[in-house]
Scaffold this motif. Structure first.
Motif: not given
Length: 225
Positions: A127-128, A137
C-alpha cells in the motif's frame, strides 16, 4: 526470507542463526557494523530483515542503524541488545528500528517479533512506498513529504512510483520513458525532463533536502536524505 544477524558475540550469533535456520530462514552473520553495511548493499547477500546489536566493536549500533536507513530506508531492523534502559529503547525506535528486544530473550518471542515485523513490512509494501520522509500511498496516489500533502497528476505519480521503487538507482531517460509512458513515444522528446521538473518542484519544498538528483548525460535518481 534472509535475515542478517549483526552480532559480535559468536555464541549468540550462532544460537540465533541455528534457530532461524530451523524455522526455514536463510541467515548471514556480520560481526561488525562495516560488514553489515556492506552486506545490505550486495545484491546476492541483501537481507529482508536485520537483527542489530548496539554494542558492536567498530561503531555504535545506532550509528549503523542510521546508515542503514540512509542506504535502504525500507529495510526492517530489529534491535537485539543488552541495553535495557528506557532512553536507549526510545533512541533506537526513533532512529528507525521496527522493534527492540533486550537480552536475555526467549527465542520464541524473538521469532514472533520477526514474523510480525515481516508481516507489517509486506502489508506496507502493498500500500505504501517510503523513502526517507517521502511517502507514496499506492491506493490514493497521494504523496506526503513529512506532514505536507503532495497532489500529483497521473504521470507525476507514475514517475514518482518508479523512482521510489528504485531508490538510489540511476534511471536513464529511456528507461523512464519506456516505463512511465510507452515504447512508441518519441525518444527525442524532452517529456521526461519536463515531468521530472514538475515532480521536483512538488517534492522538494522550501528548506527541504533535494531528493531527486540529475546525473548529467545519464538520467535521474531518487536519493534518501
Amino acid at each position: 526470507m534472509k535475515i542478517l544477524i549483526t552480532e559480535d558475540d559468536a555464541r549468540i550469533a550462532n544460537f540465533v542463526a541455528k534457530g532461524l535456520r530451523a524455522e526455514g530462514y536463510v541467515t548471514v552473520v556480520a560481526s561488525t557494523g562495516a560488514e553489515a553495511l556492506l552486506l545490505i548493499q550486495i545484491r546476492d547477500e541483501s537481507p529482508d530483515l536485520v537483527l542489530l546489536d548496539l554494542g558492536l566493536p567498530d561503531q555504535d549500533g545506532l550509528t549503523v542503524l542510521r546508515k542503514m536507513r540512509g542506504v535502504r530506508p525500507e529495510l526492517p531492523v530489529i534491535i537485539l541488545t543488552a541495553r535495557r534502559e528506557l532512553g536507549e529503547k526510545v533512541r533506537g525506535l526513533d532512529a528507525g528500528a521496527r522493534d527492540y528486544v533486550t537480552k536475555p530473550f526467549a527465542f520464541e518471542e524473538l521469532l514472533a517479533r520477526i514474523r510480525a515485523t515481516l508481516r507489517d513490512r509486506d502489508q506496507e509494501t502493498l500500500t505504501t512506498l517510503v523513502v526517507g520522509d517521502l511517502r507514496l500511498d499506492l491506493q490514493t496516489k497521494i504523496a506526503w513529504r513529512g506532514e505536507r500533502r503532495i497532489e500529483l497528476a497521473r504521470r507525476e505519480w507514475a514517475l514518482l512510483e518508479l523512482l521510489m521503487r528504485n531508490p538510489t538507482k540511476l534511471l536513464s531517460r529511456m528507461q523512464i520513458l519506456n516505463q512511465v509512458w510507452d515504447y512508441g513515444f518519441d525518444p527525442g522528446s524532452n517529456v521526461v525532463d519536463v515531468y521530472v521538473g514538475y515532480l521536483r518542484r512538488k517534492v522538494n519544498g522550501p528548506g527541504e533536502t533535494q531528493l531527486i538528483q540529475t546525473v548529467r548525460g545519464a538520467g535521474y535518481r531518487l536519493t534518501p536524505p
